[in-house]
Enzyme design. Structure first.
Site, PDB file in Angstrom:
ATOM      1  N   LEU A  43       0.875  -1.165   0.000  1.00 54.80           N
ATOM      2  CA  LEU A  43       0.000   0.000   0.000  1.00 54.80           C
ATOM      3  C   LEU A  43       0.918   1.222   0.000  1.00 54.80           C
ATOM      4  CD1 LEU A  43      -2.810  -0.743   2.619  1.00 54.80           C
ATOM      5  CD2 LEU A  43      -3.130  -0.305   0.191  1.00 54.80           C
ATOM      6  N   ASP A  44       0.555   2.241  -0.768  1.00 54.51           N
ATOM      7  CA  ASP A  44       1.354   3.456  -0.804  1.00 54.51           C
ATOM      8  C   ASP A  44       1.397   4.110   0.569  1.00 54.51           C
ATOM      9  OD1 ASP A  44       1.683   3.201  -3.571  1.00 54.51           O
ATOM     10  OD2 ASP A  44      -0.219   4.235  -3.940  1.00 54.51           O
ATOM     11  N   LEU A  45       2.364   4.983   0.734  1.00 55.85           N
ATOM     12  CA  LEU A  45       2.528   5.735   1.970  1.00 55.85           C
ATOM     13  C   LEU A  45       1.235   6.463   2.346  1.00 55.85           C
ATOM     14  CD1 LEU A  45       4.839   6.577   3.972  1.00 55.85           C
ATOM     15  CD2 LEU A  45       5.107   8.618   2.538  1.00 55.85           C
ATOM     16  N   SER A  47      -1.841   5.690   1.470  1.00 56.20           N
ATOM     17  CA  SER A  47      -3.026   4.824   1.489  1.00 56.20           C
ATOM     18  C   SER A  47      -3.095   4.108   2.829  1.00 56.20           C
ATOM     19  CB  SER A  47      -2.955   3.795   0.361  1.00 56.20           C
ATOM     20  OG  SER A  47      -2.951   4.438  -0.899  1.00 56.20           O
ATOM     21  N   ARG A 142      -0.233   2.440  -7.958  1.00 52.77           N
ATOM     22  CA  ARG A 142      -1.207   3.517  -7.721  1.00 52.77           C
ATOM     23  C   ARG A 142      -2.432   3.397  -8.641  1.00 52.77           C
ATOM     24  NH1 ARG A 142       0.831   7.152  -4.145  1.00 52.77           N
ATOM     25  NH2 ARG A 142      -0.450   8.898  -4.800  1.00 52.77           N
TER      26      ARG A 142
END
Length: 187
Positions: A43-45, A47, A142
């Site tokens: 998961l992105d930073l 998210s 993303r």
């Protein structure tokens, strides 16, 4: 074979060691003290939500590899008010710079009962926002953010709620619990 369900907070890196450059950021090590576990996907930073971790490389690959098309469901707060054309575009698949996405399940939902985000999402009186439930079967970089932007609905907040049969239900941000493996073996 063991599996952990973790509710990743906003701003936490999906790795156990910090980055070599830039400001120090919290990592998974601040929350999970179980050696030999690795994330099955990322998961992105910016998210939040469900992250699966396992000590089994084959299970990790099965969960994360797009070839297996494991469904991932996201609750997405978007800027704007989607019309049926935008939702239909998401359902058919969206053309991104790296090609067409697979069709997604997409629907507008009522505001979900989620924890407050820190920092909070910006609020603008003149710009409406709403929530979508979006299920994808890929895992491009993303992807959800790029898909919503492609149909004119920039993402404000992104929470992964479900991966396959595993959900975030009952797990507070920064907390984790053991789970059952796909074979049904209790951990």
């Amino acid at each position: 074979m063991a599996l952990i369900l973790f509710n990743k907070p906003y701003g936490v890196l999906c790795q156990f060691s910090g980055e070599r450059t830039g400001p120090p950021r919290p990592t998974l090590a601040a929350f999970i003290d179980r050696p030999g576990f690795y994330p099955a996907g990322r998961l992105d930073l910016d998210s939040e939500g469900l992250l699966l971790l396992t000590d089994d490389g084959r299970l990790q690959a099965r969960i994360a590899d797009p070839r297996f098309k494991t469904p991932k469901t996201y609750l997405v707060q978007v800027e704007g008010d989607p019309d049926e054309a935008a939702l239909d575009a998401l359902r058919r698949g969206v053309r991104l710079k790296d090609g067409m996405t697979l069709p997604a399940e997409a629907e507008q939902i009522n505001d979900p009962a989620l924890w407050p985000r820190d920092p909070p999402v910006r609020f603008r009186k003149t710009v409406p926002d709403c929530w979508l439930r979006l299920t994808i079967r890929e895992g491009r970089n993303r992807q959800v953010r790029r898909m919503t932007a492609a149909v004119g609905l920039p993402t404000l907040r992104l929470v992964r709620w479900r991966i396959g049969d595993w959900t975030l239900d009952g797990i507070e941000p920064g907390q984790w619990r053991n789970a059952q493996t796909p074979a049904g073996d209790a951990i």
